[in-house]
Design a protein around this motif. Structure first.
Motif, PDB file in Angstrom:
ATOM      1  N   ASN A  29       0.825  -1.215   0.000  1.00 43.14           N
ATOM      2  CA  ASN A  29       0.000   0.000   0.000  1.00 43.14           C
ATOM      3  C   ASN A  29       0.861   1.269   0.000  1.00 43.14           C
ATOM      4  OD1 ASN A  29      -2.436   1.364  -0.071  1.00 43.14           O
ATOM      5  ND2 ASN A  29      -2.571   1.496   2.145  1.00 43.14           N
ATOM      6  N   GLY A  30       1.833   1.327  -0.900  1.00 37.23           N
ATOM      7  CA  GLY A  30       2.735   2.475  -1.007  1.00 37.23           C
ATOM      8  C   GLY A  30       4.153   2.095  -0.604  1.00 37.23           C
ATOM      9  N   CYS A  31       5.018   3.072  -0.696  1.00 42.35           N
ATOM     10  CA  CYS A  31       6.426   2.870  -0.322  1.00 42.35           C
ATOM     11  C   CYS A  31       6.501   2.431   1.138  1.00 42.35           C
ATOM     12  CB  CYS A  31       7.193   4.166  -0.536  1.00 42.35           C
ATOM     13  SG  CYS A  31       8.920   4.106   0.008  1.00 42.35           S
ATOM     14  N   ILE A  32       7.232   1.378   1.405  1.00 44.18           N
ATOM     15  CA  ILE A  32       7.301   0.872   2.777  1.00 44.18           C
ATOM     16  C   ILE A  32       8.173   1.738   3.676  1.00 44.18           C
ATOM     17  CG2 ILE A  32       6.785  -1.500   2.083  1.00 44.18           C
ATOM     18  CD1 ILE A  32       9.784  -2.150   2.654  1.00 44.18           C
ATOM     19  N   ARG A  35       5.790   5.867   2.580  1.00 42.00           N
ATOM     20  CA  ARG A  35       4.349   5.749   2.293  1.00 42.00           C
ATOM     21  C   ARG A  35       3.901   6.435   1.011  1.00 42.00           C
ATOM     22  NH1 ARG A  35       3.932   1.457   3.869  1.00 42.00           N
ATOM     23  NH2 ARG A  35       1.787   1.559   3.259  1.00 42.00           N
ATOM     24  N   SER A  36       4.812   6.934   0.183  1.00 44.68           N
ATOM     25  CA  SER A  36       4.426   7.544  -1.087  1.00 44.68           C
ATOM     26  C   SER A  36       3.659   6.521  -1.922  1.00 44.68           C
ATOM     27  CB  SER A  36       5.673   7.987  -1.864  1.00 44.68           C
ATOM     28  OG  SER A  36       5.321   8.346  -3.190  1.00 44.68           O
ATOM     29  N   PRO A  37       2.602   6.955  -2.621  1.00 45.13           N
ATOM     30  CA  PRO A  37       1.843   6.020  -3.451  1.00 45.13           C
ATOM     31  C   PRO A  37       2.529   5.706  -4.785  1.00 45.13           C
ATOM     32  CG  PRO A  37       0.871   8.205  -3.573  1.00 45.13           C
ATOM     33  CD  PRO A  37       1.987   8.285  -2.556  1.00 45.13           C
ATOM     34  N   ASN A  38       3.512   6.509  -5.171  1.00 48.69           N
ATOM     35  CA  ASN A  38       4.233   6.313  -6.430  1.00 48.69           C
ATOM     36  C   ASN A  38       5.383   5.331  -6.184  1.00 48.69           C
ATOM     37  OD1 ASN A  38       5.478   6.581  -8.934  1.00 48.69           O
ATOM     38  ND2 ASN A  38       6.500   8.476  -8.372  1.00 48.69           N
ATOM     39  N   VAL A  39       5.232   4.075  -6.635  1.00 49.25           N
ATOM     40  CA  VAL A  39       6.218   3.056  -6.250  1.00 49.25           C
ATOM     41  C   VAL A  39       6.835   2.310  -7.428  1.00 49.25           C
ATOM     42  CG1 VAL A  39       5.163   2.652  -3.993  1.00 49.25           C
ATOM     43  CG2 VAL A  39       4.477   1.247  -5.952  1.00 49.25           C
ATOM     44  N   GLN A  40       7.978   1.732  -7.126  1.00 51.43           N
ATOM     45  CA  GLN A  40       8.664   0.760  -7.976  1.00 51.43           C
ATOM     46  C   GLN A  40       8.740  -0.526  -7.169  1.00 51.43           C
ATOM     47  OE1 GLN A  40      12.411   2.817  -8.401  1.00 51.43           O
ATOM     48  NE2 GLN A  40      11.662   4.068 -10.088  1.00 51.43           N
ATOM     49  N   CYS A  60       7.667  -2.606  -2.179  1.00 50.13           N
ATOM     50  CA  CYS A  60       7.382  -1.359  -2.879  1.00 50.13           C
ATOM     51  C   CYS A  60       8.226  -0.237  -2.290  1.00 50.13           C
ATOM     52  CB  CYS A  60       5.906  -0.995  -2.733  1.00 50.13           C
ATOM     53  SG  CYS A  60       4.803  -2.048  -3.665  1.00 50.13           S
ATOM     54  N   LEU A  61       8.913   0.484  -3.164  1.00 52.57           N
ATOM     55  CA  LEU A  61       9.679   1.665  -2.779  1.00 52.57           C
ATOM     56  C   LEU A  61       9.392   2.772  -3.786  1.00 52.57           C
ATOM     57  CD1 LEU A  61      13.172   0.039  -2.058  1.00 52.57           C
ATOM     58  CD2 LEU A  61      11.484   0.786  -0.364  1.00 52.57           C
TER      59      LEU A  61
END
Length: 114
Positions: A29-32, A35-40, A60-61
């Motif tokens: 649910n986002g960068c671990i 918490r950014s929603p834009n992830v790789q 997710c990061l």
């Protein structure tokens, strides 16, 4: 004693990898880190080091955290932190609850060393 078999890391097809990443995004649910929603989707154990395309090896990061933590000066420390995260109950329960779907995804592996 028989011959020693070489372990071939699980590599998914494009379709399989896309499905796996969708599940990883749902779990994290986002960068671990931030918490950014834009992830790789980051392989904790790099594919080049034998890391597999599995839910136990992806987190997710966001692009910034991916650069700083996964490929920065403290890469080894953060790899250990990412592995700890993957052992948290949240991740373990998510995996258990999606086991049937994961089995189907893992069947979408690349043929012979592709």
């Amino acid at each position: 004693m028989g011959p020693i078999e070489k372990h071939t890391p699980l590599r998914l097809t494009k379709a399989g990898y896309k499905k796996l990443c969708k599940l990883v995004s749902e779990r994290d649910n986002g960068c671990i880190v931030c918490r950014s929603p834009n992830v790789q989707h980051h392989h904790v154990i790099f594919r080049s080091a034998g890391g597999e395309d599995t839910i136990d090896n992806l987190v997710c990061l966001c692009p910034r955290c991916h650069t700083i933590y996964a490929h920065g000066d403290n890469e080894l420390y953060w790899r250990c932190e990412f592995l700890k995260y993957l052992s948290w109950p949240l991740c373990v329960i998510f995996k258990r609850n999606h086991m049937r779907e994961l089995r189907d995804i893992y069947r979408l592996k690349k043929k012979g060393g592709d």
